[in-house]
Motif scaffolding. Sequence first.
Motif, PDB file in Angstrom:
ATOM      1  N   ASP A   9       0.830  -1.200   0.000  1.00 13.43           N
ATOM      2  CA  ASP A   9       0.000   0.000   0.000  1.00 13.43           C
ATOM      3  C   ASP A   9       0.866   1.251   0.000  1.00 13.43           C
ATOM      4  N   PHE A  10       1.927   1.193   0.755  1.00 13.09           N
ATOM      5  CA  PHE A  10       2.833   2.336   0.832  1.00 13.09           C
ATOM      6  C   PHE A  10       3.399   2.663  -0.547  1.00 13.09           C
ATOM      7  N   TYR A  11       3.943   1.652  -1.203  1.00 10.70           N
ATOM      8  CA  TYR A  11       4.534   1.900  -2.512  1.00 10.70           C
ATOM      9  C   TYR A  11       3.467   2.131  -3.583  1.00 10.70           C
ATOM     10  N   GLY A  12       2.393   1.379  -3.484  1.00  5.82           N
ATOM     11  CA  GLY A  12       1.396   1.439  -4.550  1.00  5.82           C
ATOM     12  C   GLY A  12       0.608   2.736  -4.574  1.00  5.82           C
ATOM     13  N   GLN A  13       0.218   3.221  -3.420  1.00  6.86           N
ATOM     14  CA  GLN A  13      -0.672   4.381  -3.421  1.00  6.86           C
ATOM     15  C   GLN A  13       0.047   5.687  -3.155  1.00  6.86           C
ATOM     16  N   TRP A  14       1.045   5.618  -2.328  1.00  9.95           N
ATOM     17  CA  TRP A  14       1.618   6.874  -1.896  1.00  9.95           C
ATOM     18  C   TRP A  14       2.958   7.178  -2.505  1.00  9.95           C
ATOM     19  N   HIS A  15       3.543   6.253  -3.189  1.00  7.24           N
ATOM     20  CA  HIS A  15       4.820   6.488  -3.854  1.00  7.24           C
ATOM     21  C   HIS A  15       4.818   5.775  -5.199  1.00  7.24           C
ATOM     22  N   GLY A  16       3.948   6.224  -6.077  1.00  7.09           N
ATOM     23  CA  GLY A  16       3.884   5.620  -7.405  1.00  7.09           C
ATOM     24  C   GLY A  16       5.177   5.812  -8.163  1.00  7.09           C
ATOM     25  N   GLY A  17       5.444   4.943  -9.131  1.00  8.02           N
ATOM     26  CA  GLY A  17       6.663   5.066  -9.910  1.00  8.02           C
ATOM     27  C   GLY A  17       7.780   4.199  -9.387  1.00  8.02           C
ATOM     28  N   ILE A  18       7.573   3.510  -8.275  1.00 12.49           N
ATOM     29  CA  ILE A  18       8.582   2.594  -7.739  1.00 12.49           C
ATOM     30  C   ILE A  18       8.316   1.207  -8.306  1.00 12.49           C
ATOM     31  N   GLY A  19       9.351   0.544  -8.821  1.00 12.60           N
ATOM     32  CA  GLY A  19       9.191  -0.811  -9.337  1.00 12.60           C
ATOM     33  C   GLY A  19       9.467  -1.809  -8.234  1.00 12.60           C
ATOM     34  N   VAL A  20       8.480  -2.574  -7.863  1.00 10.70           N
ATOM     35  CA  VAL A  20       8.673  -3.585  -6.817  1.00 10.70           C
ATOM     36  C   VAL A  20       8.579  -4.962  -7.467  1.00 10.70           C
ATOM     37  N   PRO A  21       9.682  -5.714  -7.460  1.00  9.37           N
ATOM     38  CA  PRO A  21       9.661  -7.019  -8.134  1.00  9.37           C
ATOM     39  C   PRO A  21       8.618  -7.957  -7.526  1.00  9.37           C
ATOM     40  N   GLU A  22       8.100  -8.791  -8.394  1.00  6.42           N
ATOM     41  CA  GLU A  22       7.079  -9.742  -7.948  1.00  6.42           C
ATOM     42  C   GLU A  22       7.671 -10.694  -6.922  1.00  6.42           C
ATOM     43  N   GLY A  23       6.883 -11.020  -5.959  1.00  4.68           N
ATOM     44  CA  GLY A  23       7.327 -11.988  -4.954  1.00  4.68           C
ATOM     45  C   GLY A  23       7.938 -11.359  -3.714  1.00  4.68           C
ATOM     46  N   VAL A  24       8.294 -10.090  -3.808  1.00  2.00           N
ATOM     47  CA  VAL A  24       8.985  -9.498  -2.652  1.00  2.00           C
ATOM     48  C   VAL A  24       8.036  -9.302  -1.477  1.00  2.00           C
ATOM     49  N   TYR A  25       6.767  -8.981  -1.749  1.00  2.00           N
ATOM     50  CA  TYR A  25       5.835  -8.776  -0.633  1.00  2.00           C
ATOM     51  C   TYR A  25       5.583 -10.087   0.120  1.00  2.00           C
ATOM     52  N   GLU A  26       5.553 -11.190  -0.627  1.00  2.00           N
ATOM     53  CA  GLU A  26       5.396 -12.492   0.029  1.00  2.00           C
ATOM     54  C   GLU A  26       6.575 -12.759   0.945  1.00  2.00           C
TER      55      GLU A  26
END
Lengths: 152, 376
Positions: free
Chosen positions: B71-88
């Motif tokens: 949520d932090f990266y997705g809504q409040w800091h758009g433009g950041i690339g977060v690789p798949e699997g890292v949240y898991e």
Amino acid sequence: MDKDFFVQELEAHSGMLYRVACTLLHDDDACRDALQDAALKAWEKRHSLREKRFFRTWITRILINACYDTIRKRRRIVSLEEIREPQTPPPDLTLSLALAKLPEKLRLPLVLCCSEGMSYQEAADALHVPVATVRGRIHRAKGMLRKELDAE
Amino acid sequence: MKRDMDNLNLRAAFPEMPESCREALMTAARSVKEEKEMKRATFRVALIAALIIMSLTAVAFAAGSLLGWSDFYGQWHGGIGVPEGVYEQMKVSEDCSWQVGPLTFTATELLTDGHIAISAIHVRTTDGSAALINGANVSDPVDPIRANGENGREYAARLGVSEDATWIEAAQQLNLPLYRVSADHSMSHPLYEGDMMIDVLINEDGSLTFYCMSMLDTDRVQAELTLPLCLDVALADPTTGETSQRWRDYDQTVTIPVCPVLEERTYVPDRETIIAGHKLVKVDAVRYVTGAYLTFTYEMDYMAIPESAYELYELTLCDEAGSELPGGMNLSASLSFTIEVEEMIGVETLPDVITLTDDVLPDTIPGDAPVVLVAQ
């Protein structure tokens, strides 16, 4: 904090407060409103000042919020033409115009640190951003300001 | 005429403070009264507080509804690339909870790649009672709730208070305790290097997610990282906003395995490249599940080498007994400095080619063509 200290500190920092308000508002009428509001709000919230030595940072933060409130209430769009013709011309008009062209996020920390002598930590506290953000924004602000001035 | 940016008189950009502005400021200052004003509640506080308490405690608490780094990266800091699997990989599977005063802190997400250590810690009242919880070092009791951005405005709406209300005003109106909390990493950590990022998001049920990211000394990090935490709770006096009671626990730690390196590549520019006066030699890329760190190595512009560096020639080289060693056949000497700049990109594989442009600060790269970095 007693009233004497409050009045004395506002007097001592009045020039700084005006310049910070100018940085956001560009207009003396709006500055007047924001300065007045900031003084009254600061007194209301005087108990939130933990130590007297932090007065400058504390009042700056209150003023910045008051400036944003003033912008919202007045709903004025300050055009570049207005910026280019201030009521009282500053000593360095070229510098003033170049500074006004900077994005506000870069302009404000630059003024706080390079004009008003705040430390990066004080500016970070006033702006509610990390110190590294203040450093980065000042670096970019100087770069953009240099380009504007070199182009004149 | 070029300006000296290091000695720029920025005050000259401002006119003298007009007398009208000074008068307005000082008239307001002198008009204040020293006697304490009693605030009168203009709302039906008791009824509204009861309704709020009922609605807050009726909310079903589900761990999956808590705000996290996505949520932090997705809504409040758009433009950041977060690789798949890292949240898991961030999710904490074991119970990592600590009670500090009336609140419970629970680590919900933890991750380190040896460069950064990140955590999301959930903070709520232990007994489930209603309270206002905000992040210390992020906002003060006298700050408006809207200063927390969209998240703050939505929270104010849920509470039924004006978004312009300060935290302490909301606490007074709703007759709720106001807690200011910290859940950050200890800055005296021996592996800590550089600044720390702290932020908060308010969950739907009024609990807080406290985010912390600290930079580490990569060379000293080993297979596991033991991260000391600073858990702090301050109860604000409802009248003044000052701390009336405080609880602290600085003894807790979490141990996180360090993510392994997944891929490494070295890039070199396709032509001699001078950027801001310094020669770009190579770019080393190391990829983790979190993304790729790029280390740019530059040869410093000879003219930019500081004077003091030449004093490094003045050392005498001796043997163990202190006798000076003879000089070698090379009668010259060399002095060069390298600059390393580290940046991160959010990619899932290292590309074959990276191009550099100077859109932010034009003319940093001479010429019009971007610099092409090719993987070796």
